[in-house]
Design a protein around this motif. Structure first.
Motif, mmCIF file in Angstrom:
data_model
loop_
_atom_site.group_PDB
_atom_site.id
_atom_site.type_symbol
_atom_site.label_atom_id
_atom_site.label_comp_id
_atom_site.label_asym_id
_atom_site.label_seq_id
_atom_site.Cartn_x
_atom_site.Cartn_y
_atom_site.Cartn_z
ATOM 1 N N LYS A 14 0.823 -1.214 0.000
ATOM 2 C CA LYS A 14 0.000 0.000 0.000
ATOM 3 C C LYS A 14 0.855 1.260 0.000
ATOM 4 O O LYS A 14 0.596 2.206 -0.752
ATOM 5 C CB LYS A 14 -0.911 -0.014 1.236
ATOM 6 C CG LYS A 14 -1.894 1.141 1.295
ATOM 7 C CD LYS A 14 -2.971 1.003 0.251
ATOM 8 C CE LYS A 14 -4.017 2.093 0.401
ATOM 9 N NZ LYS A 14 -5.099 1.974 -0.605
ATOM 10 N N GLU A 15 1.898 1.294 0.819
ATOM 11 C CA GLU A 15 2.705 2.495 0.939
ATOM 12 C C GLU A 15 3.578 2.746 -0.288
ATOM 13 O O GLU A 15 4.120 3.841 -0.455
ATOM 14 C CB GLU A 15 3.595 2.417 2.181
ATOM 15 C CG GLU A 15 4.577 1.252 2.145
ATOM 16 C CD GLU A 15 5.331 1.097 3.444
ATOM 17 O OE1 GLU A 15 6.440 1.630 3.546
ATOM 18 O OE2 GLU A 15 4.787 0.455 4.364
ATOM 19 N N ASN A 25 1.355 9.666 12.475
ATOM 20 C CA ASN A 25 0.194 9.235 11.708
ATOM 21 C C ASN A 25 -0.001 7.740 11.892
ATOM 22 O O ASN A 25 0.967 6.970 11.849
ATOM 23 C CB ASN A 25 0.365 9.554 10.219
ATOM 24 C CG ASN A 25 0.000 10.996 9.896
ATOM 25 O OD1 ASN A 25 -0.676 11.670 10.666
ATOM 26 N ND2 ASN A 25 0.457 11.471 8.745
ATOM 27 N N PHE A 46 -1.959 4.311 10.461
ATOM 28 C CA PHE A 46 -2.593 3.774 9.266
ATOM 29 C C PHE A 46 -3.035 2.334 9.515
ATOM 30 O O PHE A 46 -2.365 1.582 10.236
ATOM 31 C CB PHE A 46 -1.616 3.771 8.081
ATOM 32 C CG PHE A 46 -1.152 5.128 7.649
ATOM 33 C CD1 PHE A 46 -1.834 5.839 6.675
ATOM 34 C CD2 PHE A 46 -0.020 5.695 8.227
ATOM 35 C CE1 PHE A 46 -1.390 7.098 6.272
ATOM 36 C CE2 PHE A 46 0.426 6.944 7.832
ATOM 37 C CZ PHE A 46 -0.264 7.646 6.848
ATOM 38 N N THR A 47 -4.142 1.946 8.886
ATOM 39 C CA THR A 47 -4.539 0.544 8.902
ATOM 40 C C THR A 47 -3.565 -0.235 8.025
ATOM 41 O O THR A 47 -2.762 0.344 7.291
ATOM 42 C CB THR A 47 -5.965 0.363 8.357
ATOM 43 O OG1 THR A 47 -6.006 0.820 6.993
ATOM 44 C CG2 THR A 47 -6.967 1.164 9.185
ATOM 45 N N ASP A 88 -4.075 -1.711 5.351
ATOM 46 C CA ASP A 88 -4.273 -1.470 3.930
ATOM 47 C C ASP A 88 -4.071 0.003 3.567
ATOM 48 O O ASP A 88 -4.429 0.450 2.470
ATOM 49 C CB ASP A 88 -5.649 -1.952 3.464
ATOM 50 C CG ASP A 88 -6.796 -1.215 4.160
ATOM 51 O OD1 ASP A 88 -6.517 -0.361 5.028
ATOM 52 O OD2 ASP A 88 -7.957 -1.502 3.824
ATOM 53 N N GLY A 89 -3.471 0.773 4.518
ATOM 54 C CA GLY A 89 -3.046 2.135 4.203
ATOM 55 C C GLY A 89 -4.033 3.239 4.474
ATOM 56 O O GLY A 89 -3.775 4.402 4.124
ATOM 57 N N ARG A 90 -5.178 2.968 5.104
ATOM 58 C CA ARG A 90 -6.143 4.027 5.414
ATOM 59 C C ARG A 90 -5.716 4.781 6.672
ATOM 60 O O ARG A 90 -5.330 4.178 7.674
ATOM 61 C CB ARG A 90 -7.546 3.439 5.603
ATOM 62 C CG ARG A 90 -8.181 2.938 4.319
ATOM 63 C CD ARG A 90 -9.587 2.389 4.542
ATOM 64 N NE ARG A 90 -9.570 1.159 5.331
ATOM 65 C CZ ARG A 90 -9.950 1.067 6.595
ATOM 66 N NH1 ARG A 90 -10.381 2.151 7.245
ATOM 67 N NH2 ARG A 90 -9.916 -0.086 7.230
ATOM 68 N N LEU A 91 -5.801 6.108 6.614
ATOM 69 C CA LEU A 91 -5.406 6.943 7.743
ATOM 70 C C LEU A 91 -6.444 6.866 8.854
ATOM 71 O O LEU A 91 -7.645 6.998 8.611
ATOM 72 C CB LEU A 91 -5.249 8.394 7.271
ATOM 73 C CG LEU A 91 -4.735 9.404 8.296
ATOM 74 C CD1 LEU A 91 -3.303 9.073 8.702
ATOM 75 C CD2 LEU A 91 -4.803 10.818 7.715
ATOM 76 N N GLU A 92 -5.962 6.643 10.087
ATOM 77 C CA GLU A 92 -6.833 6.591 11.255
ATOM 78 C C GLU A 92 -6.765 7.912 12.019
ATOM 79 O O GLU A 92 -5.762 8.633 11.946
ATOM 80 C CB GLU A 92 -6.384 5.454 12.190
ATOM 81 C CG GLU A 92 -6.633 4.058 11.648
ATOM 82 C CD GLU A 92 -8.017 3.544 12.008
ATOM 83 O OE1 GLU A 92 -8.910 4.367 12.299
ATOM 84 O OE2 GLU A 92 -8.206 2.317 11.996
ATOM 85 N N LYS A 93 -7.811 8.226 12.775
ATOM 86 C CA LYS A 93 -7.801 9.399 13.644
ATOM 87 C C LYS A 93 -6.930 9.093 14.858
ATOM 88 O O LYS A 93 -7.218 8.176 15.624
ATOM 89 C CB LYS A 93 -9.218 9.762 14.082
ATOM 90 C CG LYS A 93 -10.100 10.254 12.945
ATOM 91 C CD LYS A 93 -11.482 10.652 13.451
ATOM 92 C CE LYS A 93 -12.338 11.178 12.312
ATOM 93 N NZ LYS A 93 -13.698 11.559 12.770
#
Length: 249
Positions: free
Chosen positions: A66-67, A205, A207-208, A210-215
């Motif tokens: 993903k990255e 930061n 990330f999950t 699979d590359g999704r940004l988390e709060k």
């Protein structure tokens, strides 16, 4: 000691693998894309100690981390970077810089005075290239800029921080510009996430896988009312942020 390099590992018809070591990322991607069989693009000291970026099977692409996807699928980002040679960046650090992440160096030297200093370094990909065809390097001076990685990590619930050896490994990964694998708690359950250092904004930061940004605030130990780093940087960031191409020894 072997240096980290990009590797394209190709599966032979006889069942044996061959690994070609390449210093330049763009050349490594082009060589990997040219393979018509089963191959792998990775970076590391040797095939046993590597991070996998992408995989082909029978000439068809079936995996890209993903990255690494922006670098692989988009128009190549080019940059002249000193790789090792006793005073430059490692291949992995260079790859992380090109992907927009920050790398920590404790051996930088000011061009004019020869004075040594420490800083987080990041390519300014938002601005155009200079007359030499390179992106400018943003440098966040340590400790002047105020980004204390140890302090920032301690603000979050991260399982690896409880073990001194894992804590040190995590810090090394982040300083190298990697997205480090961590364990934390979300909605009462332990989860695996990727962590990235963001010195420009004084934080991390999350990330999950699979590359999704988390709060990030859902992983804080205490819900802070004020961001003291933002207050400090608002007063002094222009003074302590430098832009240039100073090299390390």
């Amino acid at each position: 000691m072997k240096k980290e390099k990009y590797m394209v590992i190709v599966a032979g018809a006889d069942g044996k693998n061959t690994a070609k070591r390449i210093e330049n990322l763009t050349e490594a991607i082009d060589y990997f894309k040219s393979q018509t069989g089963t191959a792998e693009l990775s970076v590391g000291k040797d095939p046993k100690h590597r991070n996998i970026y992408s995989i082909k099977e029978n000439g068809k692409l079936n995996f890209v981390s993903k990255e690494f996807r922006n670098v692989y699928f988009n128009k190549p980002v080019t940059q002249n970077i000193w790789v090792d040679k006793g005073r430059g960046f490692t291949s992995q650090q260079s790859a992380n810089l090109i992907q927009g992440r920050s790398v920590y160096r404790d051996d930088l030297v000011k061009y004019n005075s020869g004075e040594s200093y420490k800083a987080w370094v990041k390519l300014d990909l938002e601005k155009g290239k200079d007359d030499r065809g390179n992106f400018q390097m943003q440098q966040f001076m340590d400790p002047q800029y105020g980004y204390d990685l140890k302090h920032v990590l301690n603000e979050y619930r991260i399982k690896e921080l409880d073990d001194p050896s894992q804590r040190q490994k995590l810090k090394s990964e982040l300083k190298n510009g990697n997205r480090a694998l961590i364990s934390t708690v979300k909605d009462g359950k332990e989860v695996k996430l990727q962590l990235e250092a963001v010195p420009r904004y004084g934080n991390l930061n999350f990330f999950t896988m699979d590359g999704r940004l988390e709060k990030r605030n859902q992983f804080e130990k205490v819900q802070a009312k004020e961001n003291t780093f933002d207050m400090k940087v608002g007063q002094s960031k222009d003074k302590e942020l430098s832009t240039g191409q100073e090299l390390s020894r």
